[in-house]
Design a protein around this motif. Structure first.
Motif, PDB file in Angstrom:
ATOM      1  N   SER A  69       0.721  -1.122   0.005  1.00 20.01           N
ATOM      2  CA  SER A  69       0.006   0.139  -0.116  1.00 20.01           C
ATOM      3  C   SER A  69       0.931   1.370   0.136  1.00 20.01           C
ATOM      4  N   ASN A  70       1.485   1.699  -1.066  1.00 14.71           N
ATOM      5  CA  ASN A  70       2.336   2.753  -1.332  1.00 14.71           C
ATOM      6  C   ASN A  70       1.968   3.494  -2.643  1.00 14.71           C
ATOM      7  N   VAL A  71       2.617   4.487  -2.821  1.00 13.71           N
ATOM      8  CA  VAL A  71       2.523   5.392  -3.954  1.00 13.71           C
ATOM      9  C   VAL A  71       2.402   4.573  -5.295  1.00 13.71           C
ATOM     10  N   MET A  72       3.420   3.578  -5.354  1.00 16.39           N
ATOM     11  CA  MET A  72       3.194   2.666  -6.687  1.00 16.39           C
ATOM     12  C   MET A  72       1.843   2.297  -6.918  1.00 16.39           C
ATOM     13  N   MET A  73       1.074   1.938  -5.931  1.00 16.64           N
ATOM     14  CA  MET A  73      -0.182   1.172  -6.142  1.00 16.64           C
ATOM     15  C   MET A  73      -1.147   2.191  -6.623  1.00 16.64           C
ATOM     16  N   ILE A  74      -1.074   3.503  -6.023  1.00 15.49           N
ATOM     17  CA  ILE A  74      -1.761   4.685  -6.308  1.00 15.49           C
ATOM     18  C   ILE A  74      -1.676   5.001  -7.649  1.00 15.49           C
ATOM     19  N   PHE A  75      -0.605   5.152  -8.148  1.00 10.68           N
ATOM     20  CA  PHE A  75      -0.424   5.293  -9.648  1.00 10.68           C
ATOM     21  C   PHE A  75      -0.840   4.173 -10.452  1.00 10.68           C
ATOM     22  N   TYR A  76      -0.923   2.943 -10.052  1.00 16.08           N
ATOM     23  CA  TYR A  76      -1.302   1.782 -10.892  1.00 16.08           C
ATOM     24  C   TYR A  76      -2.777   1.741 -10.829  1.00 16.08           C
ATOM     25  N   LEU A  77      -3.609   2.205  -9.844  1.00 12.80           N
ATOM     26  CA  LEU A  77      -4.973   2.187  -9.629  1.00 12.80           C
ATOM     27  C   LEU A  77      -5.978   2.547 -10.823  1.00 12.80           C
ATOM     28  N   PRO A  78      -5.484   3.822 -11.415  1.00 14.74           N
ATOM     29  CA  PRO A  78      -6.336   4.057 -12.565  1.00 14.74           C
ATOM     30  C   PRO A  78      -6.366   3.312 -13.779  1.00 14.74           C
ATOM     31  N   TRP A  79      -5.231   2.759 -13.993  1.00 15.97           N
ATOM     32  CA  TRP A  79      -5.253   2.000 -15.238  1.00 15.97           C
ATOM     33  C   TRP A  79      -5.849   0.547 -14.929  1.00 15.97           C
ATOM     34  N   LEU A  80      -5.609   0.003 -13.739  1.00 13.15           N
ATOM     35  CA  LEU A  80      -6.413  -1.271 -13.252  1.00 13.15           C
ATOM     36  C   LEU A  80      -7.738  -1.202 -13.286  1.00 13.15           C
ATOM     37  N   THR A  81      -8.277  -0.041 -12.854  1.00 11.38           N
ATOM     38  CA  THR A  81      -9.453   0.272 -12.604  1.00 11.38           C
ATOM     39  C   THR A  81     -10.345   0.133 -13.883  1.00 11.38           C
ATOM     40  N   TYR A  82      -9.708   0.861 -14.866  1.00  7.57           N
ATOM     41  CA  TYR A  82     -10.191   1.179 -16.210  1.00  7.57           C
ATOM     42  C   TYR A  82     -10.239  -0.197 -16.885  1.00  7.57           C
ATOM     43  N   ALA A  83      -9.013  -0.908 -16.658  1.00  7.86           N
ATOM     44  CA  ALA A  83      -9.125  -2.343 -17.359  1.00  7.86           C
ATOM     45  C   ALA A  83     -10.175  -3.108 -17.011  1.00  7.86           C
ATOM     46  N   ILE A  84     -10.628  -3.141 -15.640  1.00  2.00           N
ATOM     47  CA  ILE A  84     -11.554  -3.921 -15.205  1.00  2.00           C
ATOM     48  C   ILE A  84     -12.854  -3.267 -15.675  1.00  2.00           C
ATOM     49  N   LEU A  85     -13.092  -2.184 -15.634  1.00  2.00           N
ATOM     50  CA  LEU A  85     -14.444  -1.632 -16.113  1.00  2.00           C
ATOM     51  C   LEU A  85     -14.637  -1.962 -17.774  1.00  2.00           C
ATOM     52  N   GLU A  86     -13.561  -2.330 -18.436  1.00  6.63           N
ATOM     53  CA  GLU A  86     -13.884  -2.691 -19.988  1.00  6.63           C
ATOM     54  C   GLU A  86     -14.510  -3.768 -20.196  1.00  6.63           C
ATOM     55  N   ALA A  87     -14.888  -4.488 -19.048  1.00  9.84           N
ATOM     56  CA  ALA A  87     -15.577  -5.666 -19.278  1.00  9.84           C
ATOM     57  C   ALA A  87     -17.237  -5.034 -19.669  1.00  9.84           C
ATOM     58  N   TYR A 358      -4.197   7.122 -22.356  1.00  6.54           N
ATOM     59  CA  TYR A 358      -3.876   8.077 -21.540  1.00  6.54           C
ATOM     60  C   TYR A 358      -3.843   7.618 -20.143  1.00  6.54           C
ATOM     61  N   LEU A 359      -4.717   6.628 -19.589  1.00  8.54           N
ATOM     62  CA  LEU A 359      -4.705   6.328 -18.308  1.00  8.54           C
ATOM     63  C   LEU A 359      -3.559   5.302 -18.129  1.00  8.54           C
ATOM     64  N   PHE A 360      -3.305   4.483 -19.181  1.00  8.05           N
ATOM     65  CA  PHE A 360      -2.245   3.440 -19.262  1.00  8.05           C
ATOM     66  C   PHE A 360      -0.766   4.115 -19.190  1.00  8.05           C
ATOM     67  N   LEU A 361      -0.413   5.126 -20.028  1.00  5.81           N
ATOM     68  CA  LEU A 361       0.634   5.790 -19.817  1.00  5.81           C
ATOM     69  C   LEU A 361       0.804   6.715 -18.606  1.00  5.81           C
ATOM     70  N   PHE A 362      -0.202   7.292 -18.019  1.00  4.42           N
ATOM     71  CA  PHE A 362      -0.203   7.992 -16.985  1.00  4.42           C
ATOM     72  C   PHE A 362       0.242   7.030 -15.915  1.00  4.42           C
ATOM     73  N   SER A 363      -0.284   5.743 -15.685  1.00  2.00           N
ATOM     74  CA  SER A 363      -0.170   4.745 -14.673  1.00  2.00           C
ATOM     75  C   SER A 363       1.505   4.400 -14.878  1.00  2.00           C
ATOM     76  N   PHE A 364       1.861   3.770 -15.982  1.00  2.00           N
ATOM     77  CA  PHE A 364       3.199   3.325 -16.158  1.00  2.00           C
ATOM     78  C   PHE A 364       4.487   4.320 -16.088  1.00  2.00           C
ATOM     79  N   LEU A 365       4.265   5.585 -16.890  1.00  2.00           N
ATOM     80  CA  LEU A 365       5.287   6.606 -16.726  1.00  2.00           C
ATOM     81  C   LEU A 365       5.223   7.279 -15.227  1.00  2.00           C
ATOM     82  N   GLY A 366       3.986   7.383 -14.700  1.00  2.00           N
ATOM     83  CA  GLY A 366       3.932   7.927 -13.432  1.00  2.00           C
ATOM     84  C   GLY A 366       4.794   6.906 -12.415  1.00  2.00           C
TER      85      GLY A 366
END
Length: 456
Positions: A69-87, A358-366
């Protein structure tokens, strides 16, 4: 050679981590010879779950697991959430059963693999010596890949590789140049991986203090560089440049930055403005990276322009994992399902839309940029800073590789470069533990000297 050169004191790693690392690294080479009863992603996922359960069970008494539970998870959550919602993406007017099936098959690879790696690393890595062990074991895997490359070059391709080359001949025999792929899925994946790995182990070589470790990591660096050249992957030179420059900045050494810039600039100038080494097929292939009239580059630009018109009409993308056969020819988006994506960025744009890209790049570059912030500002120990800078530069280089090739999240890259990036986010905790241990040693040493002086 002493055993501590291979596994430093207190550098033990969870046994299941070794299994996961080997499976993740060599799975694509194995399935070329043996068919698996399960899809590749499912087979590797089983090992992930075993490793997560084992490592979490070992770490629960120390509280290591909660460090995820650190900043890396915070950066990754936007992409993870969006990928889940793509269902729920039904914008392509395809039956929902197909959408759900493809989504389930893909989202575990493109989104959850990084989470698995983060959980495992958060539970296991607590000491600098463990990071060295990880690098040393990784180096053994690279040596194996180098040997396989030499076998392909000097002896030839075996029956399974020749079968693979029947379909991949167009991309692996280019202008009379053979592109080697070792135990990876293809030459592009192998070349980009080895380019990022060259930057990583170059950083580790310069950072380690022990002479034998420097020699070992220097050998690994040369092996990785050779693999990059043998692959004929033109993107590799840019991947290596980004990785090397990232480390030079993070090292906090002006001399490293100047040296890297001079060597890198000289090498690029050598390729761009001279014909030196043109007789060598590997150098000739690298030199074509700077030829703007290269046919493959022209085709790539034409394809991307054609795709853009379709993508602009799909704000959520075509749908996760949808491919040829899933979209009927009568559907206006059929073209997007059959055109081969030439990079991970383009693939995400096609299947997840502009928002997803954009969320993908934000998460990984972030994640990469904040990892760089940690290394630059929060790590005091110079050797630890170098080890973590290697991981950061490798991950950053692999994001750049995703711009030109569809390899960013393929095996073994996802776990190697992004799952293990969690180790950088654990760096301040590891550095703090080291300082605490050093203070305790200094205190014991001081007390011993005081006792000796009292007795005297």
């Amino acid at each position: 050679m002493k055993l501590t050169t291979i596994i430093p004191q207190d550098g033990k790693l969870c046994s299941t981590w070794y299994i996961l690392f080997v499976v993740n690294f060599f799975i694509m080479g194995v399935i070329r010879y043996y068919s698996l009863p399960l899809p590749i992603s499912v087979a590797v996922e089983i090992f992930y779950f075993i490793c997560i359960f084992h490592s979490m069970n070992l770490a629960k008494n120390e509280g290591n697991a909660k460090r995820v539970s650190n900043v890396m998870m915070i950066f990754y959550l936007p992409w993870l959430t969006y990928a889940i919602l793509e269902a729920g993406n039904i914008s392509s007017e395809i039956d929902y059963n197909t959408i759900a099936t493809r989504w389930f098959a893909e989202v575990r690879t493109i989104a959850f693999q990084v989470i698995y790696g983060m959980l495992i690393c958060a539970a296991i890595f607590v000491k600098k010596e463990q990071i060295k062990t990880m690098y040393k074991f990784w180096g053994i895997c690279i040596i194996i890949c180098t040997i396989k490359t030499l076998i392909q070059q000097k002896i030839g391709f075996d029956y399974a590789e020749n079968i693979f080359l029947i379909e991949a001949r167009r991309t692996h025999f280019v202008n009379g140049i053979i592109r080697y792929f070792s135990l990876f899925s293809d030459a592009a994946n192998y070349g980009c991986n080895m380019a990022a790995t060259t930057a990583i182990f170059g950083a580790v070589t310069l950072s380690c203090k022990k002479k034998m470790e420097k020699i070992y990591f220097a050998i690994i660096t040369l092996c990785a560089l050779y693999g990059m050249l043998a692959s004929g992957t033109r993107t590799g030179i840019f991947v290596l440049a980004v990785g090397g420059l990232s480390f030079a900045v993070l090292s906090k050494r002006i001399s490293s930055l100047i040296t890297t810039s001079i060597i890198g600039g000289a090498f690029i100038a050598l390729l761009m403005f001279t014909n030196i080494g043109q007789g060598n097929s590997m150098i000739r292939r690298m030199r074509s990276s700077f030829n703007k009239n290269e046919a493959s580059m022209t085709v790539r630009e034409v394809n991307q322009l054609a795709m853009k018109r379709y993508i602009d009409e799909l704000p959520l993308g075509l749908g996760a994992g949808l491919r040829n056969g899933d979209v009927p020819e009568s559907n206006k988006n059929y073209f997007l399902s059959v055109v081969p994506p030439d990079s991970t960025w383009v693939y995400v744009n096609i299947h997840y839309g502009h928002m997803g890209k954009y969320l993908f790049l934000f998460s990984f570059l972030g994640m990469c940029f904040y990892a760089g912030y940690i290394v630059f500002f929060k790590i005091r120990d110079p050797e630890l800073r170098g080890l973590l800078a290697g991981l950061t530069s490798g991950a950053t280089a692999m994001v750049v590789a995703g711009y030109a090739n569809h390899i960013m999240l393929q095996f073994p890259n996802c776990f190697l470069f992004f799952g293990q990036l969690m180790i950088v986010y654990l760096g301040p905790d590891i550095d703090k533990r080291m300082r605490k241990q050093q203070k305790e040693k200094d205190k014991l040493l001081l007390n011993g000297e005081l006792e000796n002086s009292t007795v005297s």
